[in-house]
Scaffold this motif. Sequence first.
Motif, PDB file in Angstrom:
ATOM      1  N   GLY A 123     -59.475 -29.950 -76.362  1.00 34.23           N
ATOM      2  CA  GLY A 123     -59.103 -28.828 -77.257  1.00 34.23           C
ATOM      3  C   GLY A 123     -60.470 -28.071 -77.558  1.00 34.23           C
ATOM      4  N   THR A 124     -61.769 -28.793 -77.217  1.00 34.46           N
ATOM      5  CA  THR A 124     -62.977 -28.156 -77.433  1.00 34.46           C
ATOM      6  C   THR A 124     -63.306 -26.690 -76.838  1.00 34.46           C
ATOM      7  OG1 THR A 124     -63.807 -30.175 -77.493  1.00 34.46           O
ATOM      8  CG2 THR A 124     -65.483 -28.490 -77.503  1.00 34.46           C
ATOM      9  N   SER A 125     -63.642 -25.973 -77.510  1.00 40.10           N
ATOM     10  CA  SER A 125     -63.886 -24.574 -76.791  1.00 40.10           C
ATOM     11  C   SER A 125     -64.842 -24.380 -75.918  1.00 40.10           C
ATOM     12  CB  SER A 125     -63.930 -23.420 -78.025  1.00 40.10           C
ATOM     13  OG  SER A 125     -64.991 -23.428 -78.679  1.00 40.10           O
ATOM     14  N   LEU A 126     -64.963 -23.477 -74.990  1.00 40.13           N
ATOM     15  CA  LEU A 126     -66.282 -23.317 -74.143  1.00 40.13           C
ATOM     16  C   LEU A 126     -67.425 -22.837 -75.114  1.00 40.13           C
ATOM     17  CD1 LEU A 126     -64.326 -21.748 -71.294  1.00 40.13           C
ATOM     18  CD2 LEU A 126     -65.332 -23.865 -71.244  1.00 40.13           C
ATOM     19  N   SER A 127     -67.184 -21.934 -76.031  1.00 36.73           N
ATOM     20  CA  SER A 127     -68.311 -21.469 -76.771  1.00 36.73           C
ATOM     21  C   SER A 127     -68.889 -22.540 -77.582  1.00 36.73           C
ATOM     22  CB  SER A 127     -67.669 -20.451 -77.825  1.00 36.73           C
ATOM     23  OG  SER A 127     -66.634 -21.171 -78.738  1.00 36.73           O
ATOM     24  N   GLU A 128     -67.898 -23.690 -77.769  1.00 36.46           N
ATOM     25  CA  GLU A 128     -68.736 -24.701 -78.869  1.00 36.46           C
ATOM     26  C   GLU A 128     -69.278 -25.798 -77.666  1.00 36.46           C
ATOM     27  OE1 GLU A 128     -66.976 -28.946 -81.329  1.00 36.46           O
ATOM     28  OE2 GLU A 128     -65.607 -27.233 -80.658  1.00 36.46           O
ATOM     29  N   ILE A 129     -69.102 -25.790 -76.483  1.00 36.59           N
ATOM     30  CA  ILE A 129     -69.823 -26.676 -75.495  1.00 36.59           C
ATOM     31  C   ILE A 129     -71.056 -25.982 -75.236  1.00 36.59           C
ATOM     32  CG2 ILE A 129     -69.920 -27.397 -73.192  1.00 36.59           C
ATOM     33  CD1 ILE A 129     -66.817 -27.641 -73.250  1.00 36.59           C
ATOM     34  N   ALA A 130     -71.204 -24.728 -75.175  1.00 31.16           N
ATOM     35  CA  ALA A 130     -72.319 -23.949 -74.851  1.00 31.16           C
ATOM     36  C   ALA A 130     -73.193 -23.788 -75.967  1.00 31.16           C
ATOM     37  CB  ALA A 130     -71.882 -22.449 -74.711  1.00 31.16           C
ATOM     38  N   ALA A 131     -72.908 -24.225 -77.207  1.00 29.68           N
ATOM     39  CA  ALA A 131     -73.438 -23.991 -78.366  1.00 29.68           C
ATOM     40  C   ALA A 131     -74.540 -25.432 -78.462  1.00 29.68           C
ATOM     41  CB  ALA A 131     -73.022 -23.793 -79.714  1.00 29.68           C
TER      42      ALA A 131
END
Length: 376
Positions: free
Chosen positions: A64-72
């Motif tokens: 459920g982790t967002s792509l934006s969170e992975i990017a950050a």
Amino acid sequence: MSTASVAGAVQESFASKTPLRIIGRGGWLEAGRPVRAERTLSLREESGVTSYVPADLTITVRAGTSLSEIAATAREQNQWLPLDPYGSPEGTIGATIATASAGPLSSNFGLARDLVLGLEFVNGRGEAVRAGGKVVKNVAGFDLSRLLTGSWGSLGAITEVTLRLYALPAVDRSFVINLNGPEKQITSLLRTLSTVPINPFAFQLVSASISRALGLSEEPIGIMRFGGPSAAVNAQAAALAQVASTHEIDLKAWPRLRELETGAHTSLRISSLPQRIVATASRILGDDVNGVYTSIDPRRGVIRVVVVPSDNADSSSELAAGVVQSDSSDLVFEKLPAELWPIVSASVVSDFLSQRIKRAYDPHNILNPGILGDLN
């Protein structure tokens, strides 16, 4: 929520033979064929980084982790995940892998399956299964990770993913390529570009409808992205400028391009040999239809067509039906009005092998039933 709770929910549905709709954050609920499910299993709360080893360029996250969170998270270590699916960056990694979604960067860094090192999922019996590993060289055994990638949640609910990261480029620049002129001239330019000593991160040819929406031009254009050491990027930009009329643009154009199809009722991909795509690209991009966004990846040989609601466009069904009048063997449908699915692509899992695999992992057909079509 944990893997155990996901497994518990699936076990309950398995026992009662109750169909489940597996979702992430719900941004793509209209994608795929209509799902016949009585209950919803949301993995939205299955988020967070569980392991990150920058030295190995690997990260493990909950589905459920967002792509934006992975990017950050990766950016803090000067790394990134070059996976840029169409849609919002708030989409989840689980949904991205389940649908095998990818974007412009795929021509250089590979598809979703190429960036997945391993994953954990819960099958239709409610059993937790691990596939792959957490290191780049782990290739032992049957590759279940690739089987689950693109299965649209029909074989298992993905709960955790281990991904391959890359070092952030020292320089990242993008350019617009002017595509004004007669068809023969544009075709000649595109063929010339294939011979220039450049290796862009991404290269897209886009219709006038897209270039207008991005505020870049009133005509079809090419958009090219270079990344790497400063000297290498500058040399490639110079080589490009020798054969084409270009100007530099902000990198924000890329996420804006991917987010254009938010709210689209139809999206599909048409694949062919790159040389055939290049030969017809100018004519295809010249069809400026209100409500239709067309983009082409000339290196992969993929045309992407997206139809969005428009006051001046034809009705949704009529416009979508017109778009899909092609050889269906070359088409991959992502979104369609519900009434068109039975007509143009009733099922992609009616063959013997697909049925055997489905019954092995989901014997009661409770996971997203119907999303890929009927089994028989």
